[in-house]
Design a protein around this motif. Structure first.
Motif, short mmCIF file in Angstrom:
data_model
loop_
_atom_site.label_atom_id
_atom_site.label_comp_id
_atom_site.label_asym_id
_atom_site.label_seq_id
_atom_site.Cartn_x
_atom_site.Cartn_y
_atom_site.Cartn_z
N PHE A 1 29.29 48.95 40.96
CA PHE A 1 29.09 47.70 41.71
C PHE A 1 30.19 46.70 41.37
O PHE A 1 30.77 46.07 42.27
N LEU A 2 30.50 46.54 40.07
CA LEU A 2 31.56 45.62 39.66
C LEU A 2 32.91 46.07 40.19
O LEU A 2 33.69 45.25 40.70
N ALA A 3 33.18 47.37 40.11
CA ALA A 3 34.45 47.89 40.61
C ALA A 3 34.57 47.68 42.12
O ALA A 3 35.65 47.35 42.62
N GLY A 4 33.46 47.84 42.83
CA GLY A 4 33.48 47.58 44.27
C GLY A 4 33.78 46.12 44.58
O GLY A 4 34.54 45.81 45.50
N THR A 5 33.18 45.22 43.80
CA THR A 5 33.45 43.78 43.99
C THR A 5 34.91 43.46 43.71
O THR A 5 35.54 42.69 44.45
N ILE A 6 35.46 44.05 42.66
CA ILE A 6 36.88 43.83 42.34
C ILE A 6 37.76 44.36 43.47
O ILE A 6 38.75 43.70 43.86
N VAL B 1 33.78 51.80 49.95
CA VAL B 1 34.67 50.66 49.77
C VAL B 1 36.05 51.09 49.31
O VAL B 1 37.07 50.50 49.70
N VAL B 2 36.13 52.14 48.48
CA VAL B 2 37.43 52.56 47.99
C VAL B 2 38.26 53.17 49.12
O VAL B 2 39.49 53.01 49.16
N VAL B 3 37.59 53.85 50.07
CA VAL B 3 38.32 54.40 51.21
C VAL B 3 38.79 53.28 52.13
O VAL B 3 39.95 53.25 52.56
N VAL B 4 37.89 52.33 52.44
CA VAL B 4 38.25 51.23 53.34
C VAL B 4 39.36 50.37 52.74
O VAL B 4 40.37 50.08 53.40
N VAL B 5 39.18 49.98 51.49
CA VAL B 5 40.20 49.15 50.84
C VAL B 5 41.50 49.93 50.69
O VAL B 5 42.60 49.38 50.86
N GLY B 6 41.40 51.22 50.39
CA GLY B 6 42.61 52.03 50.27
C GLY B 6 43.40 52.09 51.56
O GLY B 6 44.63 51.96 51.57
N VAL B 7 42.70 52.27 52.68
CA VAL B 7 43.37 52.29 53.99
C VAL B 7 44.02 50.94 54.28
O VAL B 7 45.15 50.86 54.77
N CYS B 8 43.31 49.86 53.96
CA CYS B 8 43.86 48.51 54.19
C CYS B 8 45.08 48.27 53.31
O CYS B 8 46.08 47.69 53.77
N LEU C 1 37.85 38.46 37.63
CA LEU C 1 36.45 38.87 37.77
C LEU C 1 35.90 39.45 36.47
O LEU C 1 34.73 39.25 36.13
N VAL C 2 36.72 40.18 35.72
CA VAL C 2 36.27 40.70 34.43
C VAL C 2 36.02 39.55 33.46
O VAL C 2 35.03 39.55 32.71
N LEU C 3 36.89 38.56 33.45
CA LEU C 3 36.68 37.39 32.59
C LEU C 3 35.38 36.67 32.96
O LEU C 3 34.60 36.29 32.08
N GLU C 4 35.15 36.48 34.24
CA GLU C 4 33.98 35.72 34.69
C GLU C 4 32.67 36.47 34.49
O GLU C 4 31.66 35.88 34.10
N THR C 5 32.67 37.76 34.75
CA THR C 5 31.42 38.51 34.77
C THR C 5 31.12 39.27 33.48
O THR C 5 29.97 39.63 33.24
N GLN C 6 32.14 39.52 32.67
CA GLN C 6 31.92 40.33 31.48
C GLN C 6 32.17 39.57 30.18
O GLN C 6 31.29 39.46 29.33
N LEU C 7 33.37 39.03 30.01
CA LEU C 7 33.72 38.44 28.72
C LEU C 7 33.05 37.10 28.48
O LEU C 7 32.64 36.79 27.35
#
Length: 344
Positions: A51-56, A181-188, A286-292
């Protein structure tokens, strides 16, 4: 005596080294390699990481689209949330109609492109800080419209947006949505990289570097600017639509100017001069905001100080760090050689 042919010498000089050939191949297929590697690695992880990777990935696409204006064209914009939010709200408003998720993305992108074309046509004769302020005004006008029409939900937004199904896969499941999402973002990303390397991309960079010279070379400045706005609006709206499909809800935050500010920060800390800079910036922020710093008091202050240090020390952003370090090393060697010469 060795007989040396001039043609042979020229060919040997022109022939690139193995390292240069590898670098050239990597530059052509970097998007495919990065998307494939990350797609497989993240697919093997847990749902919350997916989910986090998709958001990123979604915000990386949004940052790349915004960088078309900031890094490619040199226009500082605080209104990119207008296109991002338009795509997000379009998908939410179509929640009662069963459409293919990919078709929804395409239609959302067209909505963002039309909005961007409308804005760029209105401001075609405006430049500099005045244009920056108008991007902010345009975005805030759309934000205020949320409270003028009840069906847009105001501060509460619109909930209950289905992710949909694609090829029999329920996109509501994190593992399925990650593949989607990885396919769509990859194509974009491939499309944006192709534009970046095309003659049109070189024209955009020429306009950014020296508008007067670009005009003298016959590059249509106004047409180029409108096209960049349209492309940025198209891909930003797709990113907003993806976020709504992922989270099942859209709120007024997606149209707020702070969303535009956040994505601008992503571009700056990653590096606006690099294709991958905005992608890196999106991941770092996003990693700073959501994880650290999640749940920590004054987390915004700590994040702001870190980002300020990055921008001040690494002026080319994180993506420009290797070249900057190389420059430091070269400068140290030159100064060392100069000291040796003076001492001798």
């Amino acid at each position: 005596m060795v007989n040396t042919n001039t043609t042979t010498l020229i060919k040997s000089v022109d022939r690139p080294s193995p390292a240069a050939r590898i670098q050239s191949i990597a530059g052509r297929f970097d998007v495919i390699l990065v998307v494939a590697i990350l797609g497989v690695v993240i697919a093997l992880t847990r749902g919350n990481i997916q989910f986090l990777a998709g958001t990123i990935a979604i915000y990386a696409l949004y940052a790349l689209a915004t960088n078309m204006l900031v890094g490619w064209l040199g226009i500082v914009t605080f209104g990119s949330a207008a296109y991002f939010g338009a795509g997000a709200y379009f998908v939410a408003l179509m929640r009662e109609i069963e459409l293919n998720p990919l078709l929804l993305l395409l239609l959302a992108g067209i909505v963002g492109a039309v909005l961007a074309a409308f804005f760029s046509a209105l401001t075609i004769r405006v430049n500099g800080i005045a244009l920056t302020m108008l991007t902010l005004v345009f975005g805030q006008i759309l934000y205020q419209l949320l409270f003028s029409f009840g069906f847009l939900g105001g501060d509460d937004g619109i909930a209950g947006v289905p992710s949909g199904e694609l090829f029999g896969l329920r996109l509501a499941r994190p593992e399925n949505f990650w593949i989607y999402v990885v396919v769509v973002v990859g194509v974009c990303l491939l499309a944006i990289k192709a534009i970046y390397r095309s003659s049109f991309g070189r024209s955009v960079l020429a306009v950014h570097d020296d508008p007067l010279r670009a005009d003298a070379l016959g590059i249509p400045l106004k047409r180029v600017r409108v096209m960049v706005f349209v492309l940025a609006g198209f891909f930003s709206a797709i990113a907003g639509a993806l976020l709504t499909q992922q989270q099942g809800i859209v709120t007024s935050e997606s149209l707020h100017w702070l969303t535009s500010g956040n994505v601008l920060i992503m571009c700056l800390i990653g590096g606006t001069a690099s294709f991958w800079g905005p992608v890196i910036g999106a991941g770092v922020l996003l990693v700073l905001e959501t994880q650290l710093f999640r749940g920590i008091s004054y987390s915004s202050l700590f994040i702001g100080l870190i980002l300020l240090a990055v921008v001040m020390v690494f002026r080319g952003g994180i993506a420009g760090l290797p070249k900057q370090v190389q420059g430091w090393v070269h400068g140290a060697r030159v100064r060392g050689s100069a000291r040796k010469e003076r001492s001798s």
